[in-house]
Design a protein around this motif. Structure first.
Motif, mmCIF file in Angstrom:
data_model
loop_
_atom_site.group_PDB
_atom_site.id
_atom_site.type_symbol
_atom_site.label_atom_id
_atom_site.label_comp_id
_atom_site.label_asym_id
_atom_site.label_seq_id
_atom_site.Cartn_x
_atom_site.Cartn_y
_atom_site.Cartn_z
ATOM 1 N N ALA A 45 0.703 -1.183 -0.076
ATOM 2 C CA ALA A 45 0.066 -0.024 0.125
ATOM 3 C C ALA A 45 1.062 1.327 -0.124
ATOM 4 O O ALA A 45 0.713 2.282 -0.725
ATOM 5 N N SER A 46 1.911 1.172 1.020
ATOM 6 C CA SER A 46 2.619 2.533 0.982
ATOM 7 C C SER A 46 3.382 3.279 -0.526
ATOM 8 O O SER A 46 3.933 3.987 -0.435
ATOM 9 N N GLU A 47 3.502 2.132 -1.254
ATOM 10 C CA GLU A 47 4.029 2.452 -2.676
ATOM 11 C C GLU A 47 2.894 2.881 -3.720
ATOM 12 O O GLU A 47 3.441 3.728 -4.653
ATOM 13 N N TYR A 48 1.834 3.369 -3.156
ATOM 14 C CA TYR A 48 0.694 3.981 -4.177
ATOM 15 C C TYR A 48 0.323 5.217 -3.584
ATOM 16 O O TYR A 48 0.493 5.431 -2.390
ATOM 17 N N ASP A 49 -0.321 6.195 -4.447
ATOM 18 C CA ASP A 49 -0.858 7.600 -4.263
ATOM 19 C C ASP A 49 -2.555 7.338 -4.353
ATOM 20 O O ASP A 49 -3.099 8.219 -3.468
ATOM 21 N N VAL A 50 -2.912 6.708 -4.802
ATOM 22 C CA VAL A 50 -4.474 6.414 -4.910
ATOM 23 C C VAL A 50 -4.765 4.869 -5.244
ATOM 24 O O VAL A 50 -3.754 4.249 -6.230
ATOM 25 N N ALA A 51 -5.831 4.554 -4.655
ATOM 26 C CA ALA A 51 -6.312 3.082 -4.951
ATOM 27 C C ALA A 51 -7.578 3.212 -5.475
ATOM 28 O O ALA A 51 -8.619 3.860 -5.194
ATOM 29 N N ASP A 69 -5.977 3.963 4.577
ATOM 30 C CA ASP A 69 -5.830 5.076 5.559
ATOM 31 C C ASP A 69 -4.832 5.258 6.427
ATOM 32 O O ASP A 69 -4.298 6.531 6.727
ATOM 33 N N GLU A 70 -4.207 4.086 6.567
ATOM 34 C CA GLU A 70 -2.774 4.052 7.357
ATOM 35 C C GLU A 70 -1.745 4.681 6.594
ATOM 36 O O GLU A 70 -0.518 5.277 7.203
ATOM 37 N N HIS A 71 -1.959 4.969 5.187
ATOM 38 C CA HIS A 71 -0.802 5.434 4.413
ATOM 39 C C HIS A 71 -1.523 6.603 3.895
ATOM 40 O O HIS A 71 -0.833 7.231 2.700
ATOM 41 N N ASN A 72 -2.778 7.305 4.238
ATOM 42 C CA ASN A 72 -3.248 8.274 3.512
ATOM 43 C C ASN A 72 -3.463 8.219 1.907
ATOM 44 O O ASN A 72 -3.226 9.265 1.251
ATOM 45 N N ILE A 73 -4.118 6.954 1.461
ATOM 46 C CA ILE A 73 -4.083 6.871 0.293
ATOM 47 C C ILE A 73 -5.957 6.932 -0.003
ATOM 48 O O ILE A 73 -6.486 6.182 0.464
ATOM 49 N N PRO A 74 -6.172 7.900 -0.734
ATOM 50 C CA PRO A 74 -7.660 7.700 -1.199
ATOM 51 C C PRO A 74 -8.059 6.504 -1.757
ATOM 52 O O PRO A 74 -7.473 5.887 -2.695
ATOM 53 N N VAL A 75 -9.406 5.852 -1.548
ATOM 54 C CA VAL A 75 -9.825 4.663 -2.179
ATOM 55 C C VAL A 75 -11.192 4.941 -2.811
ATOM 56 O O VAL A 75 -12.120 5.546 -2.051
ATOM 57 N N GLU A 76 -11.520 4.553 -3.925
ATOM 58 C CA GLU A 76 -12.896 4.693 -4.385
ATOM 59 C C GLU A 76 -13.106 3.442 -5.250
ATOM 60 O O GLU A 76 -12.252 2.706 -5.697
ATOM 61 N N LEU A 77 -14.219 3.289 -5.667
ATOM 62 C CA LEU A 77 -14.825 2.306 -6.556
ATOM 63 C C LEU A 77 -14.576 2.809 -7.973
ATOM 64 O O LEU A 77 -14.833 3.929 -8.316
#
Length: 100
Positions: A45-51, A69-77
């Motif tokens: 997860a820490s390797e990405y900016d968005v998922a 959330d632990e890596h402050n990465i936004p997630v959306e469908l």
């Protein structure tokens, strides 16, 4: 910017990631699109900016969001229509809007 598109095993997400990457290259953006399974996301997860999650794994959104959330990465469908049409431009726009 690094995007990960998540599905169960990475098969359909590979096709979509390729389309998104092509769209980013046409726009001359510093952008990388990757595909992966939801299981491996926990380790990387820490390797990405968005998922983005593909529609067929929407039931895993809560679990993926907890890790993101632990890596402050936004997630959306992934937008369902864009997914069905394998619309790389629309998915690229979606990812860019998430990190604004």
């Amino acid at each position: 910017m690094k995007l990960i598109i998540l599905c169960s095993w990475g098969a359909t997400s590979s096709q979509l990631a390729k389309k998104v990457q092509e769209a980013a290259e046409k726009r001359d953006l510093d952008f990388q699109a990757f595909a992966g399974g939801t299981g491996e996301f926990k380790q990387k997860a820490s390797e990405y900016d968005v998922a983005l999650l593909e529609p067929q794994v929407r039931h895993l959104k809560k679990e993926v969001t907890k890790v993101a959330d632990e890596h402050n990465i936004p997630v959306e469908l992934v937008d369902q229509r864009a997914f069905a049409l394998m619309d790389g431009d629309k998915v690229l726009d979606q990812a860019l809007n998430l990190v604004k």
